[in-house]
Design an enzyme around this catalytic site. Sequence first.
Site, PDB file in Angstrom:
ATOM      1  N   SER A   8       6.219   6.669  -9.012  1.00  0.00           N
ATOM      2  CA  SER A   8       6.946   6.413  -7.758  1.00  0.00           C
ATOM      3  C   SER A   8       8.068   7.446  -7.640  1.00  0.00           C
ATOM      4  O   SER A   8       9.106   7.335  -8.298  1.00  0.00           O
ATOM      5  CB  SER A   8       7.531   5.002  -7.765  1.00  0.00           C
ATOM      6  OG  SER A   8       8.237   4.775  -6.562  1.00  0.00           O
ATOM      7  N   HIS A  33       3.105   8.665  -5.842  1.00  0.00           N
ATOM      8  CA  HIS A  33       3.424   7.563  -4.916  1.00  0.00           C
ATOM      9  C   HIS A  33       4.704   7.919  -4.177  1.00  0.00           C
ATOM     10  O   HIS A  33       5.758   8.122  -4.797  1.00  0.00           O
ATOM     11  CB  HIS A  33       3.596   6.267  -5.701  1.00  0.00           C
ATOM     12  CG  HIS A  33       3.868   5.077  -4.839  1.00  0.00           C
ATOM     13  ND1 HIS A  33       2.905   4.495  -4.046  1.00  0.00           N
ATOM     14  CD2 HIS A  33       5.007   4.370  -4.636  1.00  0.00           C
ATOM     15  CE1 HIS A  33       3.443   3.468  -3.399  1.00  0.00           C
ATOM     16  NE2 HIS A  33       4.716   3.367  -3.742  1.00  0.00           N
ATOM     17  N   ASP A  35       7.364   6.842  -1.388  1.00  0.00           N
ATOM     18  CA  ASP A  35       7.928   5.733  -0.592  1.00  0.00           C
ATOM     19  C   ASP A  35       8.670   6.283   0.619  1.00  0.00           C
ATOM     20  O   ASP A  35       9.633   7.025   0.481  1.00  0.00           O
ATOM     21  CB  ASP A  35       8.881   4.901  -1.458  1.00  0.00           C
ATOM     22  CG  ASP A  35       8.114   4.093  -2.482  1.00  0.00           C
ATOM     23  OD1 ASP A  35       8.478   4.125  -3.675  1.00  0.00           O
ATOM     24  OD2 ASP A  35       7.131   3.437  -2.093  1.00  0.00           O
ATOM     25  N   MET A  37      10.600   5.226   4.175  1.00  0.00           N
ATOM     26  CA  MET A  37      11.272   4.072   4.788  1.00  0.00           C
ATOM     27  C   MET A  37      12.050   4.523   6.014  1.00  0.00           C
ATOM     28  O   MET A  37      12.461   5.684   6.098  1.00  0.00           O
ATOM     29  CB  MET A  37      12.231   3.456   3.765  1.00  0.00           C
ATOM     30  CG  MET A  37      11.567   3.119   2.431  1.00  0.00           C
ATOM     31  SD  MET A  37      12.784   2.586   1.212  1.00  0.00           S
ATOM     32  CE  MET A  37      11.776   2.602  -0.259  1.00  0.00           C
ATOM     33  N   HIS A  66       3.497   5.586   1.143  1.00  0.00           N
ATOM     34  CA  HIS A  66       3.701   4.142   1.262  1.00  0.00           C
ATOM     35  C   HIS A  66       4.665   3.936   2.426  1.00  0.00           C
ATOM     36  O   HIS A  66       5.880   4.083   2.276  1.00  0.00           O
ATOM     37  CB  HIS A  66       4.278   3.612  -0.051  1.00  0.00           C
ATOM     38  CG  HIS A  66       4.572   2.140  -0.015  1.00  0.00           C
ATOM     39  ND1 HIS A  66       5.256   1.517  -1.030  1.00  0.00           N
ATOM     40  CD2 HIS A  66       4.287   1.178   0.895  1.00  0.00           C
ATOM     41  CE1 HIS A  66       5.365   0.219  -0.750  1.00  0.00           C
ATOM     42  NE2 HIS A  66       4.787  -0.001   0.422  1.00  0.00           N
ATOM     43  N   MET A  68       6.789   2.152   4.676  1.00  0.00           N
ATOM     44  CA  MET A  68       7.562   0.933   4.928  1.00  0.00           C
ATOM     45  C   MET A  68       8.374   1.204   6.195  1.00  0.00           C
ATOM     46  O   MET A  68       9.600   1.388   6.164  1.00  0.00           O
ATOM     47  CB  MET A  68       8.471   0.622   3.723  1.00  0.00           C
ATOM     48  CG  MET A  68       7.691   0.164   2.507  1.00  0.00           C
ATOM     49  SD  MET A  68       8.665   0.172   0.976  1.00  0.00           S
ATOM     50  CE  MET A  68       8.317   1.838   0.414  1.00  0.00           C
ATOM     51  N   MET A 137       2.582  -5.875  -3.261  1.00  0.00           N
ATOM     52  CA  MET A 137       3.994  -5.681  -3.621  1.00  0.00           C
ATOM     53  C   MET A 137       4.432  -6.790  -4.553  1.00  0.00           C
ATOM     54  O   MET A 137       4.276  -7.976  -4.243  1.00  0.00           O
ATOM     55  CB  MET A 137       4.865  -5.664  -2.367  1.00  0.00           C
ATOM     56  CG  MET A 137       4.630  -4.482  -1.442  1.00  0.00           C
ATOM     57  SD  MET A 137       4.839  -2.893  -2.259  1.00  0.00           S
ATOM     58  CE  MET A 137       6.590  -2.937  -2.662  1.00  0.00           C
ATOM     59  N   ASP A 173       2.854  -2.746  -6.989  1.00  0.00           N
ATOM     60  CA  ASP A 173       3.990  -1.856  -6.779  1.00  0.00           C
ATOM     61  C   ASP A 173       5.291  -2.655  -6.869  1.00  0.00           C
ATOM     62  O   ASP A 173       5.525  -3.539  -6.063  1.00  0.00           O
ATOM     63  CB  ASP A 173       3.868  -1.218  -5.387  1.00  0.00           C
ATOM     64  CG  ASP A 173       4.972  -0.229  -5.102  1.00  0.00           C
ATOM     65  OD1 ASP A 173       5.043   0.259  -3.952  1.00  0.00           O
ATOM     66  OD2 ASP A 173       5.753   0.075  -6.032  1.00  0.00           O
TER      67      ASP A 173
HETATM   68  C1  DX5 Z   1       9.848  -0.332  -3.618  1.00  0.00           C
HETATM   69  C2  DX5 Z   1       8.874   0.816  -3.804  1.00  0.00           C
HETATM   70  C3  DX5 Z   1       8.436   1.001  -5.239  1.00  0.00           C
HETATM   71  C4  DX5 Z   1       9.604   1.229  -6.201  1.00  0.00           C
HETATM   72  C5  DX5 Z   1       9.113   1.001  -7.611  1.00  0.00           C
HETATM   73  O1  DX5 Z   1       9.908  -0.643  -2.247  1.00  0.00           O
HETATM   74  O2  DX5 Z   1       7.702   0.590  -3.051  1.00  0.00           O
HETATM   75  O3  DX5 Z   1       7.517   2.078  -5.325  1.00  0.00           O
HETATM   76  O4  DX5 Z   1      10.084   2.533  -6.051  1.00  0.00           O
HETATM   77  O5  DX5 Z   1      10.198   1.144  -8.483  1.00  0.00           O
HETATM   78  P1  DX5 Z   1      10.417   0.090  -9.681  1.00  0.00           P
HETATM   79  O6  DX5 Z   1       9.248   0.273 -10.617  1.00  0.00           O
HETATM   80  O7  DX5 Z   1      11.729   0.507 -10.285  1.00  0.00           O
HETATM   81  O8  DX5 Z   1      10.426  -1.272  -9.063  1.00  0.00           O
HETATM   82 ZN    ZN Z   2       6.061   1.955  -3.113  1.00  0.00          ZN
END
Ligand code: DX5
Ligand code: ZN
Length: 218
Positions: A8, A33, A35, A37, A66, A68, A137, A173
């Site tokens: 991630s 991965h 993220d 947002m 990903h 969000m 999630m 995740d």
């Molecule tokens: C949270 C993200 C995850 C997060 C995982 O919204 O989707 O990918 O970065 O990090 P850890 O393993 O620290 O929860």
């Molecule tokens: Zn994620």
Amino acid sequence: MTLLLSPSMMCADFKNLASDVKQLNEAGVDMYHMDIMDGQYVPNFGLSPEDYQTIRDLTDKPMDAHLMIKNPRQYIKFFAELGTNLVYFCPDAEQQPARTIDDIHAAGMKAGIAVNTGTSFESVKELLPNIDYVLVMTVHPGFAGQPFQDFVMPKLNQFIAAKKQYGYVLGIDGAVSREKIMELHKAGVDNFILGTSALFGKDEDYMTIISDIRKEND
Ligand code: DX5
Ligand code: ZN
């Protein structure tokens, strides 16, 4: 049994990003991965398009996105042009999620759904015949370093049971520790998003951690 390890990247060391990606490439991670947002759908901002492009230029390995974000369908082409291989969107962020899956496929990418802590198996079941990846999630979306939400386990078991029928790659995740990987890989989870619980901010180097995780789950 497939074991996919997906770092991630919002948890990476951004002071030394090129070196981090080089080490992760050499450690043999499977997919990056990413993220994304918007500060609306979740109260945080994750990675920027510039971060995405920087990492894209540093690796030939697959990269997901990903999303969000609100209205993810509007950004499918944008991520395809960034070189994304797999888009996860949140079905509850869309009016017509089944159409979003078609649009992701039409843009030449694999389609995934990210099933948030408050989203039920039943509410996304109709999407499963056309989806390539499911990401359950195990934390509330938006932040790294949160605790594992055990209450999602019955729902995760529903997705494990349905995997054979629909053939999707199943991942989790959030707060994914090495203990969780050993427990849940045996149970039928394929893909693990590695953040601060298993990979980043540890004493050992990435090569050691990744190879140890593979040995632990051999
Ligand atoms: C949270 C993200 C995850 C997060 C995982 O919204 O989707 O990918 O970065 O990090 P850890 O393993 O620290 O929860
Ligand atoms: Zn994620």
